[in-house]
Motif scaffolding. Structure first.
Motif, mmCIF file in Angstrom:
data_model
loop_
_atom_site.group_PDB
_atom_site.id
_atom_site.type_symbol
_atom_site.label_atom_id
_atom_site.label_comp_id
_atom_site.label_asym_id
_atom_site.label_seq_id
_atom_site.Cartn_x
_atom_site.Cartn_y
_atom_site.Cartn_z
ATOM 1 N N GLU A 146 0.885 4.192 -2.909
ATOM 2 C CA GLU A 146 0.423 5.537 -2.549
ATOM 3 C C GLU A 146 1.524 6.598 -2.597
ATOM 4 O O GLU A 146 1.273 7.729 -2.991
ATOM 5 C CB GLU A 146 -0.180 5.506 -1.131
ATOM 6 C CG GLU A 146 -1.455 4.680 -1.043
ATOM 7 C CD GLU A 146 -1.948 4.536 0.393
ATOM 8 O OE1 GLU A 146 -3.013 3.925 0.577
ATOM 9 O OE2 GLU A 146 -1.258 5.027 1.323
ATOM 10 N N ASP A 147 2.764 6.221 -2.177
ATOM 11 C CA ASP A 147 3.813 7.227 -2.034
ATOM 12 C C ASP A 147 4.935 7.120 -3.059
ATOM 13 O O ASP A 147 5.683 8.084 -3.249
ATOM 14 C CB ASP A 147 4.435 7.144 -0.631
ATOM 15 C CG ASP A 147 3.431 7.490 0.455
ATOM 16 O OD1 ASP A 147 2.802 8.546 0.346
ATOM 17 O OD2 ASP A 147 3.283 6.708 1.406
ATOM 18 N N ARG B 157 0.836 -1.204 0.000
ATOM 19 C CA ARG B 157 0.000 0.000 0.000
ATOM 20 C C ARG B 157 0.874 1.259 0.000
ATOM 21 O O ARG B 157 0.566 2.246 -0.702
ATOM 22 C CB ARG B 157 -0.916 -0.039 1.222
ATOM 23 C CG ARG B 157 -1.828 1.160 1.357
ATOM 24 C CD ARG B 157 -2.963 0.864 2.353
ATOM 25 N NE ARG B 157 -2.459 0.241 3.568
ATOM 26 C CZ ARG B 157 -1.984 0.907 4.618
ATOM 27 N NH1 ARG B 157 -1.916 2.244 4.566
ATOM 28 N NH2 ARG B 157 -1.571 0.275 5.692
#
Length: 520
Positions: free
Chosen positions: A391-392, A387
């Motif tokens: 996301e980053d 995740r």
């Protein structure tokens, strides 16, 4: 002291040997009386044999009484013990038909113990007297035709046995002396260490109090009594905490105390506000509790001093970092007025670039100062790592290769863990070897620790730069501020984790190491 202990040990051994002689003499006398009704061919002179036994009983009893109640010249008294024993045993053999088993055994015991209790020369003299006593009595016995010449061989063998027993005794006593000296020196060293430990405990300002399960004080130092307000009448360690500090007992429930537990404590018996840390001490006999007691006021002062020291170091680092671009700006501004249009444009770009660099240093510093409180929470790494990359790090997700074990959990502030990984991963990709299209993130468990490793295949860190890696404002890049690794390490420490650089043959590896949690 050592000589006194040796003399005391020799006296007690002599006392035991004196008791043994008295018992043996009585036993020999009783055995003779119980067997005298029947004709015993072993005794060629029964009347003389009986007289020698009576004399032996009288001498051993008188010597034992004199030795026990008149402790003068112990060594001479013990030497006299052996001299009389040898003469009596030789006389018993003379009145018998040569050496027999029980008298030979008594001879052997006497020679062996003489080797242990007497000086080597005296013990050798006793041994030679015994040999002479059993061999040359055959010469005397031959005049009376009382000893058969057939027993001379037994006497010679017995003499050789006596010499062997004497040699064994000497080797034994030498071994005993070596062990005794070794134990004595070890006891001196142990006593010295105990004195040093006692001196340290008495001098340090931190209080230490060790309790057993009944809240009796096993060990304490003056600082603990002062901080807890314990009366000086409790001068020794053998006192109950119920009597000395009942207020503290209310805070302590022995069965529920946890290792590392901390709490603040204030008592009406003391004007100190204290900070107490619990440590459990497991011994083979019982479980003890160690209370580490500190003055909170002094702790606050120490923390303040550390903060001021850190602030001073940070200020010096900021000043050093800003000085270089500021000097460049001043120099460019000085040259600007007397330069051509083309040169002015270059100088203007230089001033803007250096100003942006100063602004970045200030922003990174403010970001570090304004970092929010750490709020650790359980993180299941299986779910988090995928995740997090989506996301980053979506722009570089194709350059990351994951290797991780299933069902590993840690306790960490998620936002801070994200900042740490972003910094490490982007640094790794920036310094990766162009021939490799990916870096590696490996997550695995080592004993009770979870390790997160970020590896690249670049040139690595120069040996002379390794010890400066986590210092603020240290960077090997021209445009770097050097705060990334410093902040990452600070975040790890705030979460009870450790960030370290792992040397390897190829590339760079940074490792985050923290305690493992049970699966959520």
């Amino acid at each position: 002291m050592h000589a006194e202990n040796q003399a005391l040990n020799q006296y007690h051994l002599g006392l035991w040997y004196g008791s043994y002689r008295f018992i043996i003499s009585c036993c020999l006398f009783i055995v003779f009386l119980t067997t005298s009704q029947s004709f015993n061919p072993d005794h060629s002179h029964p009347q003389l044999y009986l007289f020698i036994l009576i004399l032996y009983v009288v001498l051993t009893s008188l010597q034992f009484i004199a030795y026990k109640f008149f402790q003068h010249n112990v060594r001479s008294a013990i030497t006299l013990f052996y001299a009389i024993d040898i003469l009596i045993y030789s006389s018993l053999i003379f009145t018998s038909n040569g050496p027999n088993l029980y008298v030979s055994l008594l001879f052997s015991i006497t020679i062996f113990t003489a080797s242990l209790l007497l000086e080597s020369k005296k013990a050798l003299f006793i041994t030679l007297v015994a040999i002479i006593g059993i061999i040359y009595q055959h010469v005397v016995g031959s005049f009376f035709s009382s000893i058969s010449s057939n027993n001379i061989g037994n006497s010679v063998l017995l003499s050789i046995l006596f010499l062997f027993i004497y040699a064994c005794g000497q080797m034994t006593i030498k071994r005993f002396h070596l062990l005794e000296n070794s134990n004595f020196h070890q006891s001196l060293e142990l006593n010295q260490l105990q004195n040093i430990n006692r001196y340290i405990l008495e001098q340090i300002e931190t209080g230490y109090l060790v309790l057993d399960q009944n809240y009796h004080v096993v060990l304490s130092n003056p600082a603990s009594k002062q901080l807890l307000g314990i009366n000086t009448t409790f001068s020794t360690n053998a006192f109950s905490l119920y009597d000395a500090q009942p207020d503290l007992v209310k805070y302590l429930t022995f069965d529920h105390l946890k290792n590392g537990e901390k709490f603040q404590f204030t008592s009406k018996l003391s004007h100190y506000h204290t900070h107490i840390t619990i440590q459990t001490l497991k011994t083979p006999q019982q479980t003890l509790i160690l209370l580490i007691i500190q003055d909170t006021k002094r702790l606050d002062q120490q923390v303040q001093q550390l903060k001021l020291a850190a602030l001073g170091q940070l200020s010096a680092s900021i000043a050093h970092e800003i000085r270089n671009p500021l000097a460049a700006i001043v120099q460019a501004n000085y040259l600007y007025l007397n330069s051509h249009v083309q040169e002015q444009e270059q100088l203007s770009n230089l001033i803007a670039k250096q100003a942006l660099r100063i602004n970045k240093i200030i922003e990174d510093t403010l970001g570090m100062v304004k970092s929010k409180d750490t709020l650790p929470q359980p993180i299941l790494l299986d779910d988090f790592i995928t995740r997090f990359i989506d996301e980053d790090l979506s722009d570089i997700s194709n350059k990351i290769k994951l290797k991780y074990e299933q069902n590993l959990s840690i306790l960490f502030d998620e936002s801070q863990l994200r900042q740490i990984l972003i910094n490490l991963i982007r640094n790794a990709i920036r310094h990766n070897n162009p021939n490799y299209s990916y870096i590696i993130i490996e997550i695995y468990k080592q004993e009770n620790l979870v390790r997160i490793e970020v590896k690249d295949f670049g040139d690595g860190i120069a040996q002379q730069d390794i010890h400066n890696l986590f210092q603020p404002f240290f960077s090997t890049e021209i445009n770097g501020t050097g705060l990334g690794l410093y902040l990452s390490m600070s975040f790890c420490e705030a979460n009870q984790a450790k960030l370290s650089y792992v040397e390897q043959t190829t590339g760079t590896c940074f490792r985050i190491e923290c305690s493992s949690l049970a699966v959520i």
